[in-house]
Design an enzyme around this catalytic site. Sequence first.
Site, short mmCIF file in Angstrom:
data_model
loop_
_atom_site.label_atom_id
_atom_site.label_comp_id
_atom_site.label_asym_id
_atom_site.label_seq_id
_atom_site.Cartn_x
_atom_site.Cartn_y
_atom_site.Cartn_z
N ASP A 92 1.39 -110.77 -67.64
CA ASP A 92 1.61 -112.21 -68.44
C ASP A 92 2.92 -112.13 -69.14
O ASP A 92 3.34 -113.29 -69.71
CB ASP A 92 0.55 -112.23 -69.73
CG ASP A 92 -0.74 -112.54 -69.38
OD1 ASP A 92 -1.11 -112.79 -68.05
OD2 ASP A 92 -1.84 -112.49 -70.19
N GLY A 95 -5.71 -108.41 -78.81
CA GLY A 95 -6.69 -108.38 -78.08
C GLY A 95 -7.54 -109.64 -77.99
O GLY A 95 -8.87 -109.72 -77.93
N LYS A 146 0.24 -117.56 -76.36
CA LYS A 146 -0.26 -118.72 -75.02
C LYS A 146 -1.63 -119.23 -75.23
O LYS A 146 -2.50 -118.21 -75.43
CB LYS A 146 0.39 -118.25 -73.81
CG LYS A 146 -0.21 -116.93 -73.22
CD LYS A 146 -1.65 -117.00 -72.57
CE LYS A 146 -2.06 -115.71 -72.14
NZ LYS A 146 -3.54 -115.60 -72.00
N GLY A 154 -6.75 -112.55 -76.12
CA GLY A 154 -6.46 -113.46 -74.98
C GLY A 154 -5.30 -114.56 -75.15
O GLY A 154 -5.13 -115.57 -74.48
N LEU A 155 -4.49 -114.31 -76.14
CA LEU A 155 -3.55 -115.31 -76.62
C LEU A 155 -2.07 -114.51 -75.99
O LEU A 155 -1.08 -115.23 -76.34
CB LEU A 155 -3.30 -115.47 -78.32
CG LEU A 155 -4.44 -116.34 -78.40
CD1 LEU A 155 -4.48 -116.41 -80.11
CD2 LEU A 155 -4.52 -117.73 -77.85
N GLY A 156 -2.12 -113.38 -75.39
CA GLY A 156 -1.02 -112.77 -74.89
C GLY A 156 0.21 -112.42 -76.10
O GLY A 156 1.33 -112.29 -75.66
N GLY A 157 -0.18 -112.06 -77.27
CA GLY A 157 0.55 -111.52 -78.41
C GLY A 157 1.44 -110.44 -77.96
O GLY A 157 2.73 -110.53 -78.18
N GLY A 158 0.88 -109.38 -77.23
CA GLY A 158 1.73 -108.16 -77.09
C GLY A 158 2.62 -108.36 -75.90
O GLY A 158 3.98 -108.20 -75.98
N SER A 159 2.30 -109.41 -75.03
CA SER A 159 2.98 -109.88 -73.77
C SER A 159 4.36 -110.38 -74.31
O SER A 159 5.42 -110.49 -74.01
CB SER A 159 2.48 -110.85 -72.81
OG SER A 159 1.20 -109.88 -72.26
N SER A 160 3.98 -111.40 -75.36
CA SER A 160 5.13 -112.36 -75.77
C SER A 160 5.96 -111.32 -76.70
O SER A 160 7.21 -111.69 -76.67
CB SER A 160 4.24 -113.39 -76.68
OG SER A 160 5.40 -114.25 -77.12
O1 C5P Z 1 -0.92 -106.36 -66.19
P1 C5P Z 1 -1.81 -105.89 -67.28
O2 C5P Z 1 -1.30 -104.50 -68.07
O3 C5P Z 1 -1.78 -107.24 -68.30
O4 C5P Z 1 -3.23 -106.00 -66.91
C1 C5P Z 1 -4.26 -105.40 -67.67
C2 C5P Z 1 -5.25 -104.80 -66.69
O5 C5P Z 1 -5.87 -106.21 -66.18
C3 C5P Z 1 -5.08 -104.22 -65.03
O6 C5P Z 1 -5.23 -102.93 -65.22
C4 C5P Z 1 -6.38 -104.94 -64.28
O7 C5P Z 1 -7.35 -104.12 -64.57
C5 C5P Z 1 -6.57 -106.38 -64.86
N1 C5P Z 1 -5.70 -107.26 -64.12
C6 C5P Z 1 -5.89 -107.81 -63.05
N2 C5P Z 1 -5.36 -108.70 -62.47
C7 C5P Z 1 -4.38 -109.40 -62.90
C8 C5P Z 1 -3.77 -108.93 -64.30
C9 C5P Z 1 -4.72 -107.80 -64.75
O8 C5P Z 1 -7.17 -107.21 -62.23
N3 C5P Z 1 -3.85 -110.48 -62.46
#
Ligand code: C5P
Length: 303
Positions: free
Chosen positions: A141, A101, A10, A103-109
């Site tokens: 994400d 790492g 994304k 910013g493209l959400g690869g792991g989330s996708s």
């Molecule tokens: O939810 P995820 O594991 O992707 O988030 C990683 C880190 O990014 C969180 O531990 C938090 O520090 C930060 N984060 C945040 N607010 C969000 C999403 C992520 O502060 N809406």
Amino acid sequence: MEICIDAPAKINLHLQVGRKREDGYHDLLSVFHLVDLADTLRVEKSGPAGEIAVHGPFDFPVKDNLIHKAAERYFSGYRLNTGKEPEAGVEVRCTKRIPDGGGLGGGSSDAAAALKALSLLFPVSEPERLLRESALAVGSDVPFFLSTPAALAEGRGELLRPLPPLKGYALLLLFPGLKISTPAAYRAVDRRREKGAAEKTRFCAEELESGWEKLMRSGSLYNDFTPAVEEFFPGVEGFLRELREAGAVFAEMSGSGSTIFAIFHKNSDAERASRLFLERGWGAHTGKMLARPIEPVYNEPII
Ligand code: C5P
């Protein structure tokens, strides 16, 4: 049966970081859009009940892998939902194309794709609910990747409103080869605010009614991480300016970086701009936005 499923990346056409909440997360207002760079997952039942095996080019412990976390969540939800053990384990093979790492959400996708495949292999009575809950438990994400090609996201990222996809544009993704930690990027946004940096105007979804082209040119879309990550990614705002000068309708950083994207009318302009950055040793992908159906799941014969 082996399920083969694409896990597309994304970009964030807009990313506004709101206040830090009591649970440590920040409220977001973001426009997510799928793009045509994708990982591929092959998922099959294998091994003893509930066992999870994940293979791929990962340089971190398997327990931190979002595919593994997604499968753990899915299996515990499956046990609660059905009152029994899954009849087998699961084996996932991941071919990575989306940089980690970035910013493209690869792991989330990847996690969302694994959840979709698991819901076909190990069905439950309320799959949508189990998918949604497992997705948010894995990462902020992840829920987006279960839904539509484009969405306005609020809350932690889980309150999603579908948007019309951005059709007919050429896309350029640029990879400077830097990894930016998401929590560190959030802390950088907070520090800037504490120092009194002015907040930008809040994006209003109704502005979309004027159409993507007008919106992209209006200055209403931005990314709060861009000025904040300058300390990790020197010159980022200059690179975005350079892309606009090269004819981009819109250019921004995606997520907390470091991938930069640019949207052009013509493929030839995207290709020309990509060469400027390839010459500096960056990576690049030219392609399209994605407006594919919601369920990109298909079976392929194994050769
Ligand atoms: O939810 P995820 O594991 O992707 O988030 C990683 C880190 O990014 C969180 O531990 C938090 O520090 C930060 N984060 C945040 N607010 C969000 C999403 C992520 O502060 N809406």
